[in-house]
Design a protein around this motif. Structure first.
Motif, PDB file in Angstrom:
ATOM      1  N   SER A 156       0.837  -1.192   0.000  1.00 42.36           N
ATOM      2  CA  SER A 156       0.000   0.000   0.000  1.00 42.36           C
ATOM      3  C   SER A 156       0.873   1.243   0.000  1.00 42.36           C
ATOM      4  O   SER A 156       2.053   1.221   0.311  1.00 42.36           O
ATOM      5  CB  SER A 156      -0.922  -0.004   1.230  1.00 42.36           C
ATOM      6  N   SER A 157       0.253   2.350  -0.313  1.00 43.51           N
ATOM      7  CA  SER A 157       0.986   3.604  -0.394  1.00 43.51           C
ATOM      8  C   SER A 157       1.413   4.068   0.990  1.00 43.51           C
ATOM      9  O   SER A 157       0.820   3.716   2.006  1.00 43.51           O
ATOM     10  CB  SER A 157       0.093   4.667  -1.053  1.00 43.51           C
ATOM     11  N   THR A 158       2.431   4.907   1.024  1.00 47.59           N
ATOM     12  CA  THR A 158       2.944   5.398   2.309  1.00 47.59           C
ATOM     13  C   THR A 158       1.970   6.335   2.995  1.00 47.59           C
ATOM     14  O   THR A 158       1.978   6.462   4.212  1.00 47.59           O
ATOM     15  CB  THR A 158       4.284   6.123   2.074  1.00 47.59           C
ATOM     16  N   SER A 159       1.078   6.950   2.214  1.00 54.23           N
ATOM     17  CA  SER A 159       0.119   7.856   2.835  1.00 54.23           C
ATOM     18  C   SER A 159      -0.896   7.104   3.679  1.00 54.23           C
ATOM     19  O   SER A 159      -1.482   7.666   4.607  1.00 54.23           O
ATOM     20  CB  SER A 159      -0.606   8.681   1.755  1.00 54.23           C
ATOM     21  N   THR A 160      -1.111   5.818   3.362  1.00 53.66           N
ATOM     22  CA  THR A 160      -2.081   5.046   4.115  1.00 53.66           C
ATOM     23  C   THR A 160      -1.559   4.679   5.491  1.00 53.66           C
ATOM     24  O   THR A 160      -2.299   4.633   6.470  1.00 53.66           O
ATOM     25  CB  THR A 160      -2.448   3.770   3.332  1.00 53.66           C
ATOM     26  N   ASP A 206      -5.442   6.163  16.091  1.00 55.38           N
ATOM     27  CA  ASP A 206      -5.107   5.233  15.018  1.00 55.38           C
ATOM     28  C   ASP A 206      -4.641   5.994  13.795  1.00 55.38           C
ATOM     29  O   ASP A 206      -4.575   7.230  13.784  1.00 55.38           O
ATOM     30  CB  ASP A 206      -6.311   4.338  14.698  1.00 55.38           C
ATOM     31  N   LEU A 207      -4.315   5.283  12.736  1.00 49.66           N
ATOM     32  CA  LEU A 207      -3.778   5.908  11.534  1.00 49.66           C
ATOM     33  C   LEU A 207      -4.837   6.697  10.772  1.00 49.66           C
ATOM     34  O   LEU A 207      -4.492   7.534   9.939  1.00 49.66           O
ATOM     35  CB  LEU A 207      -3.183   4.828  10.631  1.00 49.66           C
ATOM     36  N   ALA A 208      -6.127   6.439  11.034  1.00 49.15           N
ATOM     37  CA  ALA A 208      -7.201   7.169  10.366  1.00 49.15           C
ATOM     38  C   ALA A 208      -7.553   8.469  11.071  1.00 49.15           C
ATOM     39  O   ALA A 208      -8.360   9.243  10.550  1.00 49.15           O
ATOM     40  CB  ALA A 208      -8.444   6.292  10.258  1.00 49.15           C
ATOM     41  N   THR A 230     -13.046  10.702  13.821  1.00 45.50           N
ATOM     42  CA  THR A 230     -12.583  11.900  13.163  1.00 45.50           C
ATOM     43  C   THR A 230     -13.712  12.566  12.388  1.00 45.50           C
ATOM     44  O   THR A 230     -14.673  11.911  11.954  1.00 45.50           O
ATOM     45  CB  THR A 230     -11.429  11.557  12.211  1.00 45.50           C
ATOM     46  N   LYS A 231     -13.610  13.865  12.201  1.00 46.22           N
ATOM     47  CA  LYS A 231     -14.644  14.603  11.485  1.00 46.22           C
ATOM     48  C   LYS A 231     -14.651  14.286   9.991  1.00 46.22           C
ATOM     49  O   LYS A 231     -15.622  14.597   9.299  1.00 46.22           O
ATOM     50  CB  LYS A 231     -14.444  16.102  11.691  1.00 46.22           C
ATOM     51  N   SER A 266     -14.882  11.417   8.701  1.00 45.56           N
ATOM     52  CA  SER A 266     -15.756  10.271   8.433  1.00 45.56           C
ATOM     53  C   SER A 266     -17.152  10.764   8.091  1.00 45.56           C
ATOM     54  O   SER A 266     -17.769  11.479   8.889  1.00 45.56           O
ATOM     55  CB  SER A 266     -15.809   9.351   9.658  1.00 45.56           C
ATOM     56  N   PRO A 267     -17.699  10.420   6.931  1.00 40.69           N
ATOM     57  CA  PRO A 267     -19.036  10.896   6.567  1.00 40.69           C
ATOM     58  C   PRO A 267     -20.134  10.227   7.384  1.00 40.69           C
ATOM     59  O   PRO A 267     -21.161  10.827   7.648  1.00 40.69           O
ATOM     60  CB  PRO A 267     -19.149  10.529   5.091  1.00 40.69           C
ATOM     61  N   HIS A 268     -19.927   8.988   7.787  1.00 33.58           N
ATOM     62  CA  HIS A 268     -20.967   8.267   8.519  1.00 33.58           C
ATOM     63  C   HIS A 268     -20.298   7.274   9.468  1.00 33.58           C
ATOM     64  O   HIS A 268     -19.182   6.804   9.223  1.00 33.58           O
ATOM     65  CB  HIS A 268     -21.907   7.530   7.559  1.00 33.58           C
ATOM     66  N   TYR A 269     -20.989   6.959  10.559  1.00 35.93           N
ATOM     67  CA  TYR A 269     -20.434   6.033  11.533  1.00 35.93           C
ATOM     68  C   TYR A 269     -20.223   4.641  10.943  1.00 35.93           C
ATOM     69  O   TYR A 269     -19.328   3.903  11.371  1.00 35.93           O
ATOM     70  CB  TYR A 269     -21.344   5.937  12.756  1.00 35.93           C
ATOM     71  N   ALA A 270     -21.056   4.248   9.991  1.00 37.32           N
ATOM     72  CA  ALA A 270     -20.920   2.920   9.401  1.00 37.32           C
ATOM     73  C   ALA A 270     -19.644   2.784   8.573  1.00 37.32           C
ATOM     74  O   ALA A 270     -19.179   1.670   8.322  1.00 37.32           O
ATOM     75  CB  ALA A 270     -22.135   2.595   8.528  1.00 37.32           C
ATOM     76  N   ASP A 271     -19.069   3.913   8.120  1.00 36.91           N
ATOM     77  CA  ASP A 271     -17.853   3.867   7.314  1.00 36.91           C
ATOM     78  C   ASP A 271     -16.584   3.845   8.157  1.00 36.91           C
ATOM     79  O   ASP A 271     -15.482   3.731   7.601  1.00 36.91           O
ATOM     80  CB  ASP A 271     -17.812   5.075   6.372  1.00 36.91           C
ATOM     81  N   VAL A 272     -16.698   3.969   9.466  1.00 38.53           N
ATOM     82  CA  VAL A 272     -15.527   3.986  10.339  1.00 38.53           C
ATOM     83  C   VAL A 272     -15.061   2.558  10.577  1.00 38.53           C
ATOM     84  O   VAL A 272     -15.869   1.664  10.858  1.00 38.53           O
ATOM     85  CB  VAL A 272     -15.856   4.677  11.674  1.00 38.53           C
ATOM     86  N   LYS A 273     -13.756   2.340  10.465  1.00 40.01           N
ATOM     87  CA  LYS A 273     -13.163   1.027  10.677  1.00 40.01           C
ATOM     88  C   LYS A 273     -12.136   1.131  11.798  1.00 40.01           C
ATOM     89  O   LYS A 273     -11.197   1.916  11.702  1.00 40.01           O
ATOM     90  CB  LYS A 273     -12.508   0.507   9.402  1.00 40.01           C
ATOM     91  N   ILE A 274     -12.323   0.333  12.814  1.00 39.87           N
ATOM     92  CA  ILE A 274     -11.425   0.291  13.953  1.00 39.87           C
ATOM     93  C   ILE A 274     -10.565  -0.958  13.834  1.00 39.87           C
ATOM     94  O   ILE A 274     -11.065  -2.049  13.538  1.00 39.87           O
ATOM     95  CB  ILE A 274     -12.200   0.300  15.288  1.00 39.87           C
ATOM     96  N   SER A 275      -9.280  -0.815  14.060  1.00 41.50           N
ATOM     97  CA  SER A 275      -8.348  -1.926  13.940  1.00 41.50           C
ATOM     98  C   SER A 275      -8.582  -2.939  15.064  1.00 41.50           C
ATOM     99  O   SER A 275      -9.119  -2.595  16.133  1.00 41.50           O
ATOM    100  CB  SER A 275      -6.915  -1.415  13.981  1.00 41.50           C
ATOM    101  N   PRO A 276      -8.190  -4.195  14.863  1.00 42.64           N
ATOM    102  CA  PRO A 276      -8.367  -5.193  15.930  1.00 42.64           C
ATOM    103  C   PRO A 276      -7.596  -4.839  17.203  1.00 42.64           C
ATOM    104  O   PRO A 276      -8.036  -5.202  18.304  1.00 42.64           O
ATOM    105  CB  PRO A 276      -7.834  -6.485  15.289  1.00 42.64           C
ATOM    106  N   GLN A 277      -6.443  -4.161  17.072  1.00 45.76           N
ATOM    107  CA  GLN A 277      -5.690  -3.788  18.278  1.00 45.76           C
ATOM    108  C   GLN A 277      -6.494  -2.847  19.169  1.00 45.76           C
ATOM    109  O   GLN A 277      -6.554  -3.022  20.391  1.00 45.76           O
ATOM    110  CB  GLN A 277      -4.362  -3.135  17.881  1.00 45.76           C
TER     111      GLN A 277
END
Length: 205
Positions: free
Chosen positions: A2-6, A36-38, A61-62, A64-75
């Motif tokens: 993946s890209s370094t920006s991610t 996290d990184l997001a 974070t602001k 994120s357009p919707h709560y359903a699109d937020v992804k939390i890492s397993p850690q």
């Protein structure tokens, strides 16, 4: 990969702000634990209602357009569910992202190698090995017979035909009597039929 920006962590200004918010000063009700990184931040505070138990929450974070699109890492999920005591660091999260990217590349290469191998389940227009055609278990035809064998075969056929004609000309014998019928005359057999019966007057005692 993946890209370094991610997988890039927060900048110096944001790291300083995280450090300031993580100080457990007496007048603060919430303390920053990490991010996290997001850009999602994770906080901890003492719940006065539940006997001063420490509670753990996440602030999205602001961007994120919707709560359903937020992804939390397993850690971070493990930290929120109290299955992990220490919060994950930025280096640990970056390593996890790079590990997942490498696993995806290895899985894609394995799929390519698997698809390159011909299989009998593929359609005929692909590189499927041709099936065996013309294989038969039948015995080969016998070699042609000579002149004497042909004459003997013709003679045998004529004899069989004459025997069939003689059998047709013979008169048919009468139908033989069934020997078991005579044995059954004195006992109840297949031809036995019940006789009619009429009741008489009952005798008085």
């Amino acid at each position: 990969m993946s890209s370094t920006s991610t997988i890039r962590g927060p900048g110096y200004i944001k790291q300083a702000w995280y450090k300031w918010k993580s100080f457990r000063l007496p007048w603060r009700r919430q303390f920053l634990v990490g991010a996290d990184l997001a850009g999602n931040t994770f906080w901890e505070f003492r719940d006065a209602i539940n006997a001063g138990r420490w509670r753990r929450i996440v602030k999205y974070t602001k961007a994120s357009p919707h709560y359903a699109d937020v992804k939390i890492s397993p850690q971070w999920h493990g930290w929120l569910r109290y299955t992990r005591e220490q919060a994950p660091t930025i280096q640990e999260q970056q390593y996890e992202v790079s590990r997942q990217a490498n696993m995806k590349q290895l899985a894609a290469k394995a799929d390519e190698r698997w698809n390159s191998v011909p299989s009998f389940l593929d359609s005929p227009n692909r590189g499927q090995p041709a099936p065996a055609i013309g294989v038969s278990d039948s015995k080969p035809d016998p070699p042609p017979a000579n002149g004497e064998d042909m004459k003997s075969a013709v003679g045998d056929q004529q004899e069989v035909a004459e025997a069939v004609q003689d059998a047709k000309k013979e008169p048919k014998k009468g139908r033989q009597e069934n020997p078991w019928k005579r044995q059954r005359q004195g006992m109840a057999g297949e031809d036995w039929q019940p006789q009619s019966w009429s009741p008489g007057a009952a005798q008085r005692r």
